[in-house]
Write an enzyme that holds these catalytic residues in place. Structure first.
Site, PDB file in Angstrom:
ATOM      1  CG  ASP A 167      27.840  47.867 -89.258  1.00 32.91           C
ATOM      2  OD1 ASP A 167      27.551  48.441 -88.209  1.00 32.91           O
ATOM      3  OD2 ASP A 167      28.151  48.448 -90.316  1.00 32.91           O
TER       4      ASP A 167
HETATM    5  N1  URA Z   1      31.927  51.448 -90.160  1.00 29.86           N
HETATM    6  C1  URA Z   1      30.840  50.799 -90.577  1.00 29.86           C
HETATM    7  O1  URA Z   1      30.092  51.294 -91.412  1.00 29.86           O
HETATM    8  N2  URA Z   1      30.590  49.592 -90.069  1.00 29.86           N
HETATM    9  C2  URA Z   1      31.385  49.000 -89.160  1.00 29.86           C
HETATM   10  O2  URA Z   1      31.108  47.880 -88.733  1.00 29.86           O
HETATM   11  C3  URA Z   1      32.512  49.691 -88.728  1.00 29.86           C
HETATM   12  C4  URA Z   1      32.761  50.922 -89.247  1.00 29.86           C
END
Ligand code: URA
Length: 269
Positions: A126
């Site tokens: 993310d």
């Molecule tokens: N899980 C998440 O919620 N976000 C990420 O970026 C990676 C794993």
């Protein structure tokens, strides 16, 4: 993964170089060496009629290619064998996205990578997740690493808005029911001196926003999320935004986790 060069329209169908010869390799192997996809998926592309060799659509999986002479296109884009595979790790900073380009002008992880060949992120993090992001031009490797069958472990450090209860810790370990199904068992520990709000979690899947969704389902806000390890790979010694090549032993270990056979490991395929 698609290296360069657009191609003219118009297709002929037929068979080409199915004879064996020195230097010739199977079309699926050629496509995986081009970083396009795994050998298995390459076969699908051939069967779907998306692959042309020297302007002729080929559908025969036994087709062989001479990488030095034949011109291969996938959906109109030329597939070029990469000169050497690159395997990098980036310590991804906050506020950067893992897409290749962004029409809204946000910072992409690609802008942090300087390499002689184009590499692509293995999976996604993310925008505000930091830490270990592997990048490569080896499409087959990327595909296999992400395949749920191989369960490559990914470890995260989660900072929550409030202390995690004992009961919720047990629930996280056992699996949380999300709209896309129950999560697989995870290793979950409170981080010492973290006042219950800092949690280490290792998951063996890679669903979209999985860690955040697991915590959110239980009523916690994830205020910080960092991937601290992807298999054996950590960000140790890397500044935020910094990259390094994976070591031979990291690559080997990741390949083992991704189900490479001993023969594949030895041949470097
Ligand atoms: N899980 C998440 O919620 N976000 C990420 O970026 C990676 C794993």
């Amino acid at each position: 993964m698609k290296p360069v060069q657009r191609h003219r329209a118009g297709k002929r169908t037929g068979t080409t170089a199915t004879a064996t010869g020195p230097g010739q390799i199977r079309i699926n192997r050629f496509l995986s060496m081009s970083g396009i996809t795994s050998r298995r998926k390459a076969e699908d592309l051939v069967l779907q009629g998306k692959v042309e060799i020297n302007h002729i659509v080929v559908r025969d999986l036994a087709t062989r290619v001479d990488p030095a002479r034949d011109r291969v296109f996938v959906s109109g884009t030329q597939a070029l064998p990469v000169k050497g595979f690159l395997y990098l790790v980036l310590n991804k900073p906050k506020d950067s996205i893992t897409t290749l380009s962004d029409e809204r002008g946000r910072t992409t992880v690609m802008s942090m990578v300087r390499s002689r060949e184009r590499v692509y992120p293995v999976g996604r993090l993310d925008r505000n997740t930091t830490g270990v992001l592997i990048l490569t031009n080896d499409g087959s490797f990327a595909h296999r690493l992400m395949h749920p069958k191989f369960n490559v472990p990914k470890s995260y450090r989660v900072s929550c808005d409030k202390a995690l209860s004992r009961g919720d810790l047990t629930l996280l370990r056992g699996g949380i029911v999300l709209p896309d199904g129950r999560t697989a068992p995870a290793d979950v520990e409170l981080i010492p001196q973290g006042r219950g709000k800092e949690i280490g979690i290792t998951i063996h899947e890679g669903r979209n926003r999985q860690v955040r969704r697991m915590f959110e389902t239980l009523g916690y806000d994830v205020v910080k999320l960092e991937r601290v390890a992807y298999g054996p790979v950590t960000k140790a010694g890397l500044a935020r935004g910094g990259t390094r090549s994976l070591t031979r032993s990291e690559i080997r270990s990741l390949k083992e986790m991704a189900g490479y056979t001993e023969e594949e490991l030895l041949s470097g395929r």
